[in-house]
Enzyme design. Structure first.
Site, mmCIF file in Angstrom:
data_model
loop_
_atom_site.group_PDB
_atom_site.id
_atom_site.type_symbol
_atom_site.label_atom_id
_atom_site.label_comp_id
_atom_site.label_asym_id
_atom_site.label_seq_id
_atom_site.Cartn_x
_atom_site.Cartn_y
_atom_site.Cartn_z
ATOM 1 N N HIS A 149 0.831 -1.088 -0.097
ATOM 2 C CA HIS A 149 0.080 -0.038 -0.056
ATOM 3 C C HIS A 149 0.718 1.283 0.023
ATOM 4 O O HIS A 149 1.682 1.365 0.526
ATOM 5 C CB HIS A 149 -0.985 0.030 1.222
ATOM 6 C CG HIS A 149 -1.745 1.206 1.342
ATOM 7 N ND1 HIS A 149 -1.656 2.235 2.543
ATOM 8 C CD2 HIS A 149 -2.624 1.957 0.653
ATOM 9 C CE1 HIS A 149 -2.343 3.170 2.203
ATOM 10 N NE2 HIS A 149 -2.984 3.030 1.033
ATOM 11 N N SER A 150 0.505 2.387 -0.840
ATOM 12 C CA SER A 150 1.097 3.590 -0.974
ATOM 13 C C SER A 150 2.782 3.324 -1.090
ATOM 14 O O SER A 150 3.271 2.457 -1.956
ATOM 15 C CB SER A 150 0.971 4.271 0.365
ATOM 16 O OG SER A 150 1.523 5.685 0.335
#
Length: 902
Positions: free
Chosen positions: A172-173
């Site tokens: 994520h990210s």
């Protein structure tokens, strides 16, 4: 005339500030509502900490590895005798390891549905919620720790049947970027990772390049992936969140230019089948529709022979395309079954009409409807069928040997079932709609009407392909019957990027749709963005398109908002240079806002940047440029990212100037308010009595802050010296107020004039018992001249306060990171602000004691007055996308100003 000019100035900068505010509002609030369903855990989530080797915990004291589990599954795996398929979740910027629970819980429920024939073991890394999107100093450390975690995870399966040899990673990210960085490690074996799924990861460039470590990390990762694109066999899926994600715009998540298209897939969540929703930066990890698609893909990727994720690259990409691009409403089949069994007792009905509707209610038997196609091939190009659950369209040319289309309608058993089909020629259902011009500002519109009774229309949006374009489409429908609402579906299809958008509505009604892009149309791409309309046959439609000025402002802020600090500081630098020049020309310093209005003009900066960009197109000039080791022009970098707006630099300069204008007013008011408070608390405020530039106390403070900056955190030293400087300015204004009050008292005494004011001050202070604080009498200036000099000093210091506060803002991420990790180590290493603090601390410390009188007589003043213009150009040319360079540019004129006092 003066008041009129001032009113015009305030109105002009007020209008610009309003446009900035509207653009920011559009980015942060001008998006669709959250259509994602929340993922819930059926049992209490548990995170079992994995024991790491002592050497590893000593090397990475802030990092941990966890195994996710629920209920009986968690209890069974307490001894870590694992037999599933390992998946490693990497959280992103300030992300928590607990964000794995949505994927882990859904995967566990899916495994239960198939009696644990296959199941996944979800691991998660705790990165201590580090701010790696703003401070890049720990990205290498995170990458190396993940490598060690992968080896530890695989060791847990040793000796098990069907032991895995690799892991799948969900990042994520910034966790997705860390996963990609694994391939750059010298001792990393690429076969340790067989699949990578990234969620809202800025792959192409950092959101804001606030330090050189972050920039270098990106350069290392992306250069490796580009240069080794042919050799990288890692199947990668990048999912972006759409316009709801204002932290990472979707264009940054594209892998199109970074890897082979046969091994990578980039998609926006609005285009994912059965998701059709934009997600914000956090909800992308718990959006139920999106996580369901991800888990379904994971289970379809399992190889029946190895009981692990398949090693076949083609199958992996086929599965990802099946679930994230074109979902055919049936389970994935590696080898599709082209033979269908249509035997049985069902009734067969031939359909000879070109438009057909069947409505069933409480039918007890199934039916087959056969559409002969051979007679229609010359007249029609497509056949389209739909019901409330499913739509499909066939291009007849793609199936030359197909004789019939068979539509199967099962027994309804009391449920209402409606199916519509029609044959049509695509040219007769295509109506072109040229979009309005960018500078029409919504005052003009273009309109088309669809008066036929078709079920499907395609509307090519001509001249629509740039990120700075933004429109509002208004679709009005009128139906023959208004008693029953008809379902409509509208789909925006962008052929050069998987960022489609699906909108459902009811007819008759009016539907407004926002139209803007995440990725600009490539130069060599001739495709056209298309608006597909799945409509009702008894309704007529009117489509109107007009430019949305509000959303254009939003696009400017979305794509270039990160460059605004550079343009703000460029405007302040021009103001700063103008003030120094005014000391030469008129002998005193002009007010900040008046000087900014006079000096901060885009024609002083932009033409030089444009000329440099133009000249770099010539090889001979590029060779000279490279021989001086000059970095790449930021405008050229924007070109490679397809991010150049028409006149974008001019717009950003005007926006930056307006922010600098109102920021200056705010800072001046704040200093005046704080000085009033200081006078209230400290009534014995005195006229400065030590005219020395460098005092023993100042030397001690500078040395102390330099030691703090070099042994702890450079940003901390910068913040402390800035606060000291602001305090000096507050004290200065308090002294100005005291001088003015004393001047007023002297003027109200009969027989006294300004020449007698000094003796009055002496007499007054003698009565106050403060005679010992007065400077030697020969140095005492007339009170009127003293006030003028003090006000000139204040005006100059206010400009420096406005300039340096942006350096403080840009250094804050590393300070926050240091404070957050203070329990693990006292010294920030690496420290992006350490060298900057070495120059800024003594410079600001000495400038706090500087005086206009000494500057006027300095031989360096001319040079110091000329440098801010050169630096202002450099800030825009090299710092608009590389913000970490800006503070080093700003230090140069400050240093010259400081030397002018010596």
């Amino acid at each position: 005339m003066v008041s009129l000019a001032k009113a015009w100035t305030v109105t002009f900068y007020g209008a610009l500030a309003l446009m900035v505010a509207l653009g920011i509002w559009d980015v942060f609030f001008g998006y669709e509502e959250n259509k994602c369903s929340m993922s819930y855990m059926f049992e209490y989530p548990e995170y079992q900490k994995i024991s790491l080797p002592h050497k590893l915990t000593r090397q990475y004291p802030a990092y941990e590895l966890y195994l996710y589990g629920e209920g009986s599954y968690a209890q069974e795996n307490k001894n870590l005798l694992l037999s599933g398929i390992p998946v490693l979740f990497l959280p992103g910027n300030a992300g928590s390891y607990k964000q794995v629970r949505s994927l882990g819980s859904i995967a566990l429920r899916k495994a239960e549905d198939i009696d644990f024939k296959y199941h996944f073991d979800f691991f998660s890394v705790n990165f201590n919620e580090e701010l790696v999107a703003l401070y890049g100093g720990s990205l290498k450390k995170q990458t190396k720790f993940v490598h060690e975690c992968i080896k530890i995870i695989l060791k847990l399966y040793e000796g098990q049947d069907f032991a895995p040899k690799s892991v799948a990673i969900v990042g994520h990210s910034m966790g997705g970027l860390v996963a990609r960085a694994l391939l750059t490690l010298k001792n990393f074996k690429p076969e340790l990772v067989n699949l990578l799924v990234t969620q809202a990861t800025p792959h192409t460039a950092p959101v804001m390049s606030l330090d050189s470590y972050l920039n270098d990390f990106y350069k290392t990762v992306n250069n490796y992936w580009i240069l080794n694109a042919q050799d990288i066999k890692l199947s990668t899926l990048s999912i972006a969140g759409g316009f709801r994600d204002y932290q990472v715009r979707s264009g940054l998540s594209s892998l199109t230019k970074l890897s082979q298209q046969t091994q990578a897939l980039s998609v926006v969540s609005t285009a994912v089948p059965r998701t059709w929703a934009s997600t914000d930066h956090l909800s992308i990890v718990w959006c139920k529709q999106l996580q369901l698609a991800t888990i379904r893909a994971f289970f379809d990727l399992i190889d029946d022979d190895t009981k692990q994720i398949t090693m076949k690259p083609k199958k992996k990409m086929a599965v990802l395309n099946h679930h994230f691009i074109k979902y055919p409403a049936k389970p994935f089949e590696e080898i599709p079954n082209i033979v269908a069994d249509l035997t049985g007792t069902s009734k067969w009905v031939p359909v000879k009409v070109t438009k057909w509707t069947f409505m069933a209610f409480n039918e007890s038997y199934a039916m087959y409807f056969a559409f002969p196609l051979s007679n229609h091939r010359k007249t029609y190009t497509h056949i389209y069928c739909r019901n409330s659950m499913l739509t499909f369209m066939l291009k007849l040319q793609d199936y030359p040997k197909l004789s019939h289309l068979v539509v199967y309608v099962p027994s309804t058993n009391g449920n209402k079932f409606v199916v519509d089909c029609e044959l049509f020629h695509i040219e007769l259902r295509t109506v072109q709609l040229p979009v309005t011009h960018l500078f029409s500002f919504g005052l003009t519109s273009r309109q088309i009407k669809l008066n036929s009774n078709g079920l499907f229309y395609t509307v090519p949006l001509m001249n629509f392909g740039q990120i700075y374009q933004a429109f509002k489409i208004d679709i009005k429908s009128k139906c023959a019957s208004t008693k029953v609402e008809k379902n409509n579906v509208f789909r925006l299809h962008i052929p050069w990027s998987h960022e489609d958008m699906m909108i459902s509505s009811k007819a008759p009604t009016s539907t407004e749709i926002s139209l803007k892009l995440h990725v600009a149309q490539p130069e060599n791409d001739s495709h056209v963005a298309v608006f597909h309309m799945f409509t009702s046959s008894d309704c007529r439609y009117e489509i109107t398109v007009r430019t949305s000025f509000l959303q254009i402002l939003g696009q400017i802020i979305r794509f270039h908002g990160g460059a605004l600090p550079a343009y703000i500081m460029s405007s302040i630098l021009l103001t700063y240079g103008g003030q120094l020049q005014s000391l030469i020309s008129v002998g005193h310093c002009l007010d900040y806002t008046a000087m900014l209005d006079r000096e901060a003009k885009p024609y002083k900066v932009d033409p030089f940047v444009i000329i440099m960009k133009f000249m770099l197109g010539y090889n001979w000039f590029k060779e000279i440029w490279d021989s001086f080791f000059l970095p790449e022009l930021d405008a050229i970098f924007l070109n490679t990212q397809s991010m150049c707006f028409p006149l974008v630099s001019l717009v950003l300069f005007l926006f930056g100037t307006s922010i600098a204008y109102w920021g200056g007013i705010l800072s001046s008011l704040s200093v005046r308010l704080l000085s009033s408070l200081w006078l209230t608390l400290n009534r014995s405020s005195e006229i400065p009595n030590d005219s020395r530039l460098i005092t023993t106390r100042l030397l001690f403070l500078i040395m102390l802050l330099l030691i703090i900056g070099w042994t702890t955190c450079g940003a901390l030293a910068i913040l402390l010296i800035y606060l000291y400087y602001v305090f000096k300015i507050i004290n200065l204004y308090s002294n100005i107020t005291t001088l003015k009050n004393n001047s007023d008292v002297m003027q109200n005494i009969p027989g006294r004039n300004e020449n007698d004011s000094n003796s009055s001050i002496e007499e007054t202070e003698k009565n106050d018992g403060s005679q010992q604080n007065l400077p030697p009498k020969p140095n005492v200036l007339p009170i009127g001249l003293a006030i003028d000099n003090a006000e000139d000093n204040f005006k100059m210091h206010i400009t420096i306060v406005n300039l340096v506060i942006w350096i403080v803002f840009l250094s804050m991420p590393s300070l926050i990171y240091w404070l957050k990790n203070l329990r693990y180590y006292i010294r920030l290493n690496p420290d992006p602000c350490k060298h900057l603090s070495f120059f800024l601390v003594p410079t600001l410390g000495i400038l706090g004691n500087s005086d206009i009188v000494s500057i006027k007589s300095s031989k360096l003043l001319k040079t110091a007055a000329q440098f801010p213009l050169i630096v202002a150009i450099g800030v825009v040319a090299f710092g608009s996308t590389h913000l970490y360079r800006v503070p080093y540019f700003v230090v140069i004129p400050l240093l010259l100003h400081m030397l002018s006092n010596i």
